[in-house]
Design a protein around this motif. Structure first.
Motif, PDB file in Angstrom:
ATOM      1  N   ASN A 131       0.821  -1.219   0.000  1.00 13.05           N
ATOM      2  CA  ASN A 131       0.000   0.000   0.000  1.00 13.05           C
ATOM      3  C   ASN A 131       0.851   1.264   0.000  1.00 13.05           C
ATOM      4  OD1 ASN A 131      -3.018  -0.842   0.365  1.00 13.05           O
ATOM      5  ND2 ASN A 131      -1.841  -2.166   1.719  1.00 13.05           N
ATOM      6  N   ILE A 179     -21.159  -0.139   0.404  1.00 13.78           N
ATOM      7  CA  ILE A 179     -20.114   0.864   0.167  1.00 13.78           C
ATOM      8  C   ILE A 179     -20.725   2.101  -0.480  1.00 13.78           C
ATOM      9  CG2 ILE A 179     -18.154   1.387  -1.333  1.00 13.78           C
ATOM     10  CD1 ILE A 179     -17.168   0.053   1.035  1.00 13.78           C
ATOM     11  N   GLN A 186     -20.529   5.895   0.996  1.00 15.27           N
ATOM     12  CA  GLN A 186     -19.924   6.982   0.225  1.00 15.27           C
ATOM     13  C   GLN A 186     -20.878   8.177   0.131  1.00 15.27           C
ATOM     14  OE1 GLN A 186     -18.836   4.929  -3.413  1.00 15.27           O
ATOM     15  NE2 GLN A 186     -16.682   5.055  -2.875  1.00 15.27           N
ATOM     16  N   LYS A 224     -13.317   2.984   9.340  1.00 14.13           N
ATOM     17  CA  LYS A 224     -12.847   2.221   8.171  1.00 14.13           C
ATOM     18  C   LYS A 224     -11.499   1.583   8.493  1.00 14.13           C
ATOM     19  CE  LYS A 224     -11.814   2.885   3.254  1.00 14.13           C
ATOM     20  NZ  LYS A 224     -10.403   2.465   3.269  1.00 14.13           N
ATOM     21  N   ASP A 279      -7.945  -0.054   8.169  1.00 12.63           N
ATOM     22  CA  ASP A 279      -6.908   0.098   7.159  1.00 12.63           C
ATOM     23  C   ASP A 279      -6.690  -1.230   6.442  1.00 12.63           C
ATOM     24  OD1 ASP A 279      -4.841  -1.503   8.564  1.00 12.63           O
ATOM     25  OD2 ASP A 279      -4.852   0.143   9.989  1.00 12.63           O
ATOM     26  N   THR A 280      -6.025  -1.141   5.297  1.00 11.59           N
ATOM     27  CA  THR A 280      -5.874  -2.322   4.439  1.00 11.59           C
ATOM     28  C   THR A 280      -5.094  -3.430   5.122  1.00 11.59           C
ATOM     29  OG1 THR A 280      -5.880  -0.832   2.525  1.00 11.59           O
ATOM     30  CG2 THR A 280      -5.116  -3.096   2.170  1.00 11.59           C
ATOM     31  N   SER A 309      -7.385  -5.153   7.564  1.00 11.40           N
ATOM     32  CA  SER A 309      -8.457  -5.881   6.868  1.00 11.40           C
ATOM     33  C   SER A 309      -7.967  -7.191   6.286  1.00 11.40           C
ATOM     34  CB  SER A 309      -9.049  -5.007   5.751  1.00 11.40           C
ATOM     35  OG  SER A 309      -9.709  -3.886   6.280  1.00 11.40           O
ATOM     36  N   HIS A 322     -16.302  -5.649  -1.369  1.00 12.27           N
ATOM     37  CA  HIS A 322     -15.116  -5.338  -2.169  1.00 12.27           C
ATOM     38  C   HIS A 322     -13.843  -5.327  -1.321  1.00 12.27           C
ATOM     39  CE1 HIS A 322     -17.818  -4.470  -5.413  1.00 12.27           C
ATOM     40  NE2 HIS A 322     -18.389  -3.473  -4.750  1.00 12.27           N
ATOM     41  N   GLN A 365     -13.485  -4.387   1.633  1.00 13.21           N
ATOM     42  CA  GLN A 365     -13.481  -3.323   2.635  1.00 13.21           C
ATOM     43  C   GLN A 365     -14.248  -3.786   3.871  1.00 13.21           C
ATOM     44  OE1 GLN A 365     -11.858  -0.401   2.264  1.00 13.21           O
ATOM     45  NE2 GLN A 365     -11.168  -1.006   0.235  1.00 13.21           N
ATOM     46  N   ARG A 366     -13.745  -3.386   5.047  1.00 12.04           N
ATOM     47  CA  ARG A 366     -14.393  -3.725   6.310  1.00 12.04           C
ATOM     48  C   ARG A 366     -14.569  -2.457   7.116  1.00 12.04           C
ATOM     49  NH1 ARG A 366     -11.595  -7.917   4.423  1.00 12.04           N
ATOM     50  NH2 ARG A 366     -12.424 -10.019   4.753  1.00 12.04           N
ATOM     51  N   LEU A 367     -15.820  -2.093   7.381  1.00 11.57           N
ATOM     52  CA  LEU A 367     -16.126  -0.849   8.069  1.00 11.57           C
ATOM     53  C   LEU A 367     -17.142  -1.109   9.179  1.00 11.57           C
ATOM     54  CD1 LEU A 367     -16.236  -0.225   4.685  1.00 11.57           C
ATOM     55  CD2 LEU A 367     -15.947   2.072   5.587  1.00 11.57           C
TER      56      LEU A 367
END
Length: 725
Positions: free
Chosen positions: A152, A438, A442, A477, A479-480, A483, A516, A518-520
């Protein structure tokens, strides 16, 4: 003479001891070369507000600079992940003498990776930053490194051929960059590597160099790798390879429109996943010297197949004629196209079929078995053609493949985790937490804009969201890097357990998102900031914190911990309790956040907790229990009592850590009046201060077994309030 010699050595010893003492007084405990190196790093980072850090000089090991780990007089680690750092890393990292760990992940550090890296480094974690340039060749010198994470970032160029000496390397993550070119041959020397992440780059070439490595996890998704996947890689337990144009892993279908035998020879392979025909292995890439031989063998193979089909059709025709004669009906002649040779077989495309033919009285279904099915469709009584479109894939031709991306295309969006069948089953069990897409988040956060940014920490970034009905939420959210460590199932288990934590003194989980990759989390929104801000940054709120309100705040936090420790089954340990995790709602009631987040915390958070002044002594041995939460609660009570920070580098050295400064004064009534927050000195009695201090002293005892349970602390605070309403 002997006496004089002994006297000389005695004086020499005294001189040496005095010299050592003077050196320690002048230079402190930390080796001066490490001090110079960390001063240089601090300058390159742009002098961020890190507790304890100085522009020049200082004693990092003795003074406990935030995120600095030491053994004796040497700096052995710098752990500052999620510390909102900017600037660059500079070119003096190699000046550290004995450092073995550098973790500055999830910050905003830019510039290139330094070419001068410490030769003693074992764990180098630079992921989640804005690093540019290429990976330096000097990696080849880091022969002790076990973990490397550069994911990243914005790194470009090829992966250097610098892994010859990196045999101890166990985990490497180069994902989510702009790396290109083939994998270097020296990767074959990574004989200890078990985890390798290369996904989301522009890497090309073959994967052969990885086939003999002891990998348990390999992710090469969304690159430009080609060639066949080595069979050994298919046996890796966690292997991901989608989104690559592996282009020599299938035997293609024959052309379906040409009437000549030569057209039955295969064309160059199409892009698609590997499928074997007749149980044969997929063809290997041919060199130019062997192309003609390969083409000839393929032609012979397909001519044989064509001949077999023609014989089969003729046999069916004969059977058909015999059956007609037995029924005393006019015989049906086979078309000349079928009677001649394989060169006249007309293979219909599916688009060329006529639906009205299916209702024709002359429709002839000749044969159907488990392994093959051939249909003859009569256009008229004297003209028959063979429809090959329903031939079984296992017996004749590969079944139709879904279209694959061309080598120029790059599929970046990963498969949607929700709704899969397994995720849907889990989602239905989370009754109290709402699923957000998502797209909806957004919309509610204005595409996660900066104006809606609330803050960021070691695990996540938090944004304010406003729903169409006007309700506000705090969207956390992950971070990558965090996740990626969690599967969909484990994430949903965490959501389920957190959604069950319902208490008026806890920030509740309202919903979540799993799409996708993403984990929130969506939490209740507390609009009046944190306790840390109220005590140390916001003068307006600080003025509202009277003595009685502070005692009530302590009671609210204590009740939250009592609920987690003694009501929840199994008990929930917070593990990251500090004044920044205590939020104020619109009525200035205290609400504890991040409850249930402990499984997400990295191992380095213990160091950060200690560096901030909230860590109990037992954390040094890696032990964390509910009694460690009690210690952190005691530190928060001290903040409420004194108005001071848990750690304040701007104060004299003996007063920087709040507990160390206060512990010896908590039983001195005269000292208490001097310790209390100056804004409260005329508003509280000495008896009330003494009772509050007694509770604090019990909470911050060095031995965890002597700290009281939270239910006792709740009762003690209730008695205080009842006596002084």
């Amino acid at each position: 003479m002997e006496y004089l010699r002994l006297e000389f050595y005695s004086k020499l010893r005294i001189v040496c001891l005095m010299t050592l003492f003077i050196a320690q007084v002048c230079y402190g405990e930390t080796d001066q070369r490490d001090v110079l190196a960390i001063n240089s790093l601090y300058a390159a980072l742009g002098y961020p507000p890190l507790p304890g850090w100085l522009v020049s000089g200082g004693d990092p090991c003795a003074e406990g600079w935030q995120g600095v780990l030491c053994v004796n007089s040497n700096i052995t680690g710098i752990v500052l992940n999620g510390a909102n750092l900017g600037g660059e890393l500079g070119e003096n990292l190699g000046a550290f003498l004995s450092i073995i760990q550098i973790d500055v992940s999830n910050n905003h550090i830019g510039g290139p990776i330094p070419t001068s890296l410490p030769l003693t480094i074992k764990i180098l974690t630079l992921s989640g930053n804005q690093l540019t340039g290429s990976i330096p060749d000097s990696l080849s010198l880091l022969g002790q490194m076990t973990d490397l994470s550069l994911s990243n970032n914005h790194l470009t160029g090829v992966i250097p051929d610098s892994f010859q000496q990196l045999t101890p390397l166990v985990n490497m993550d180069l994902s989510a960059n702009n790396l290109s070119g083939p994998l270097p041959p020296s990767m074959a020397n990574l004989l200890s590597v078990t985890t390798l992440h290369l996904q989301d780059n522009h890497l090309t070439g073959f994967l052969d160099v990885l086939q003999d490595l002891p990998l348990i996890t390999l992710d090469v998704e969304n690159n430009l790798f080609s060639g066949p996947i080595p069979p050994k890689l298919m046996g890796i337990p966690n292997f991901r390879s989608t989104g690559n144009p592996f282009n020599t892993t299938i035997i293609p279908s024959p052309p379906i429109s040409s009437p000549s035998p030569s057209s039955l020879a295969p064309q160059p392979p199409e892009i698609g996943p590997g499928i074997q025909v007749f149980g044969q292995p997929p063809p290997e890439p041919q060199h130019s010297s062997g192309k003609s031989k390969s083409l000839m063998s393929r032609k012979v193979f397909w001519v044989g197949i064509g001949g077999f089909l023609i014989l089969l059709v003729l046999a069916f025709g004969v059977c058909f004629c015999i059956s007609k004669r037995l029924k005393k009906k006019p015989p049906v002649k086979l078309s000349k196209n079928v009677q001649k040779s394989s060169s006249t077989v007309n293979v219909l495309k599916p688009s060329e079929r006529r639906e009205n033919d299916m209702g024709n009285k002359d429709l002839l279904a000749m044969s159907s078995t488990k392994s093959e099915k051939v249909e003859t469709v009569a256009k008229s009584k004297d003209d028959h053609v063979i429809d090959m479109t329903k031939v079984n894939a296992n017996s004749l031709t590969p079944r139709a493949l879904p279209p694959q991306p061309s080598p120029r295309e790059r599929v970046v969006v990963k498969p949607t985790a929700v709704p899969t069948s397994s995720s849907q089953r889990t989602i239905r069990t989370v009754n109290s937490a709402k699923f957000f897409s998502i797209a909806s988040l957004q919309e509610y956060t204005n595409s996660f804009s900066q104006e809606n940014l609330i803050g960021s920490g070691m695990l996540a970034t938090v944004y304010k969201a406003e729903l169409p009905n006007g309700k506000r939420l705090a969207i956390k959210k992950l971070d990558t890097a965090t996740s990626r460590k969690w599967s969909d199932e484990r994430f949903m288990e965490l959501v389920s357990s957190m959604s069950k934590l319902r208490n008026e003194n806890i920030v509740g989980l309202e919903g979540y998102c799993l799409e996708h990759g993403q984990r929130l989390f969506a939490f209740e929104y507390c609009e009046n900031g944190t306790l840390y801000e109220a005590l140390h940054l916001n003068d307006e709120v600080h003025e509202k914190l009277s003595w009685n309100s502070r005692v009530h705040l302590a009671l609210q936090v204590a009740r939250a911990l009592e609920y987690l420790h003694e009501v929840c089954q199994p008990a929930v340990v917070h593990q990251n309790l500090n004044s920044t995790n205590i939020l104020f709602d619109n009525e200035l009631n205290a609400r504890v956040s991040d409850c249930g987040f402990a499984p997400l915390l990295p191992s380095s958070h213990v160091t950060q907790l200690q560096g901030c002044g909230y860590g109990a002594p037992e954390l040094e041995s890696g032990s964390y229990t509910y009694q460690s939460d009690v210690y952190s609660f005691g530190v928060i009570m001290l903040e409420l009592f004194t108005g001071r920070k848990a750690f304040d580098s701007s104060r004299p050295r003996g007063e920087q850590f709040l507990v160390r400064w206060a512990i010896s004064q908590l039983h001195d009534i005269e000292a208490l009046s001097g310790m209390v927050d100056p804004s409260l000195r005329s508003a509280c009695s000495s008896k009330s201060l003494s009772r509050f201090a007694d509770i604090i002293s019990l909470c911050v005892q060095a031995e965890p077994e002597f700290r009281p349970p939270m239910s006792e602390i709740v009762q003690s605070l209730l008695h205080m309030i009842q006596r002084n309403p």
